[in-house]
Design an enzyme around this catalytic site. Structure first.
Site, PDB file in Angstrom:
ATOM      1  N   GLU A 280      65.911  37.991  36.685  1.00  0.00           N
ATOM      2  CA  GLU A 280      65.051  39.197  37.194  1.00  0.00           C
ATOM      3  C   GLU A 280      65.459  40.320  37.890  1.00  0.00           C
ATOM      4  O   GLU A 280      64.581  41.142  37.048  1.00  0.00           O
ATOM      5  CB  GLU A 280      64.829  37.802  38.372  1.00  0.00           C
ATOM      6  CG  GLU A 280      63.395  38.505  39.699  1.00  0.00           C
ATOM      7  CD  GLU A 280      62.308  38.520  38.283  1.00  0.00           C
ATOM      8  OE1 GLU A 280      61.567  36.951  37.970  1.00  0.00           O
ATOM      9  OE2 GLU A 280      61.492  39.306  38.142  1.00  0.00           O
TER      10      GLU A 280
ATOM     11  N   GLU B 228      61.885  46.731  32.953  1.00  0.00           N
ATOM     12  CA  GLU B 228      60.261  46.802  32.978  1.00  0.00           C
ATOM     13  C   GLU B 228      60.365  48.426  33.750  1.00  0.00           C
ATOM     14  O   GLU B 228      59.822  49.336  32.724  1.00  0.00           O
ATOM     15  CB  GLU B 228      60.076  46.727  34.377  1.00  0.00           C
ATOM     16  CG  GLU B 228      59.619  44.841  33.590  1.00  0.00           C
ATOM     17  CD  GLU B 228      58.906  44.489  34.996  1.00  0.00           C
ATOM     18  OE1 GLU B 228      58.180  42.596  34.526  1.00  0.00           O
ATOM     19  OE2 GLU B 228      58.827  44.438  35.103  1.00  0.00           O
TER      20      GLU B 228
HETATM   21  N1  ATP Z   1      53.918  49.840  27.823  1.00  0.00           N
HETATM   22  C1  ATP Z   1      53.657  48.576  27.504  1.00  0.00           C
HETATM   23  N2  ATP Z   1      53.331  48.579  25.762  1.00  0.00           N
HETATM   24  C2  ATP Z   1      52.951  47.435  25.470  1.00  0.00           C
HETATM   25  N3  ATP Z   1      51.932  46.200  26.109  1.00  0.00           N
HETATM   26  C3  ATP Z   1      53.280  46.568  27.913  1.00  0.00           C
HETATM   27  C4  ATP Z   1      53.387  47.309  28.498  1.00  0.00           C
HETATM   28  N4  ATP Z   1      53.671  47.471  29.541  1.00  0.00           N
HETATM   29  C5  ATP Z   1      53.703  45.827  29.970  1.00  0.00           C
HETATM   30  N5  ATP Z   1      52.772  45.656  28.838  1.00  0.00           N
HETATM   31  C6  ATP Z   1      52.427  44.340  28.498  1.00  0.00           C
HETATM   32  O1  ATP Z   1      52.918  43.433  30.222  1.00  0.00           O
HETATM   33  C7  ATP Z   1      53.071  43.045  30.228  1.00  0.00           C
HETATM   34  C8  ATP Z   1      53.610  42.489  32.007  1.00  0.00           C
HETATM   35  O2  ATP Z   1      54.583  44.167  32.182  1.00  0.00           O
HETATM   36  P1  ATP Z   1      55.046  44.650  33.968  1.00  0.00           P
HETATM   37  O3  ATP Z   1      55.574  45.728  33.899  1.00  0.00           O
HETATM   38  O4  ATP Z   1      53.173  44.917  34.197  1.00  0.00           O
HETATM   39  O5  ATP Z   1      55.444  43.607  33.842  1.00  0.00           O
HETATM   40  P2  ATP Z   1      55.046  43.089  35.463  1.00  0.00           P
HETATM   41  O6  ATP Z   1      53.311  42.642  35.432  1.00  0.00           O
HETATM   42  O7  ATP Z   1      55.611  43.655  36.564  1.00  0.00           O
HETATM   43  O8  ATP Z   1      55.760  41.736  35.698  1.00  0.00           O
HETATM   44  P3  ATP Z   1      57.138  41.257  36.336  1.00  0.00           P
HETATM   45  O9  ATP Z   1      56.044  39.791  36.649  1.00  0.00           O
HETATM   46  O10 ATP Z   1      58.382  40.209  35.647  1.00  0.00           O
HETATM   47  O11 ATP Z   1      57.578  42.058  37.266  1.00  0.00           O
HETATM   48  C9  ATP Z   1      54.279  42.726  29.610  1.00  0.00           C
HETATM   49  O12 ATP Z   1      54.907  41.880  29.594  1.00  0.00           O
HETATM   50  C10 ATP Z   1      53.967  43.472  28.203  1.00  0.00           C
HETATM   51  O13 ATP Z   1      53.298  41.914  27.322  1.00  0.00           O
END
Ligand code: ATP
Length: 119
Positions: free
Chosen positions: A65, A72
């Site tokens: 994690e 990210e």
């Molecule tokens: N710049 C980007 N280009 C393409 N797809 C993206 C991009 N940013 C996010 N994604 C998509 O959205 C998903 C979630 O990304 P995000 O960075 O929002 O993580 P999160 O929702 O904070 O995840 P976590 O719950 O693990 O913290 C990624 O797995 C990807 O599929």
């Protein structure tokens, strides 16, 4: 490496753990889940080997994690726009968290379920 440099290295690492816990809701969820696992293991009087298995899988989830969160953040910093390569990287990193979580649930099940059924 000097003792002073080593001390500051550890301080940065502890700071990183604090940042993760303060800024990420997933971090707080992991902290609560970890406390629950420790309480359950103590209540069910787990053996040393069971404690060791639980510690390994819990640590694996924390590791996955925290690295996923760092990946990210890197991607959001270097490529804030939507890009298929970013999607691939973030999805695979999230997949690592899922793999660690499934392993932890399986081990938790093997350790806790027979003990709970025997109560
Ligand atoms: N710049 C980007 N280009 C393409 N797809 C993206 C991009 N940013 C996010 N994604 C998509 O959205 C998903 C979630 O990304 P995000 O960075 O929002 O993580 P999160 O929702 O904070 O995840 P976590 O719950 O693990 O913290 C990624 O797995 C990807 O599929």
């Amino acid at each position: 490496m000097s003792a002073q440099k080593r001390f500051f290295g550890i301080r940065h690492a502890v700071n990183g753990l604090g940042l993760f816990l303060r800024s990420e809701s997933n971090g707080r969820m992991h902290a609560i889940a970890t406390v629950l696992v420790i309480a359950l293991a103590a209540w069910l009087r787990c053996t040393a080997i069971e404690w060791a298995l639980l510690a390994i899988v819990t640590g694996m989830v924390w590791l996955a994690e925290m690295l996923n969160t760092a990946i990210e953040k890197i991607m959001d910093y270097v490529q804030p726009e939507i890009h298929p390569q970013v999607k691939w990287i973030k999805d695979v990193a999230a997949g690592a968290v899922l793999a660690a979580t499934i392993t932890a649930i399986a081990v938790g099940g093997f350790v806790f379920v027979p003990k709970l059924l025997a109560l």
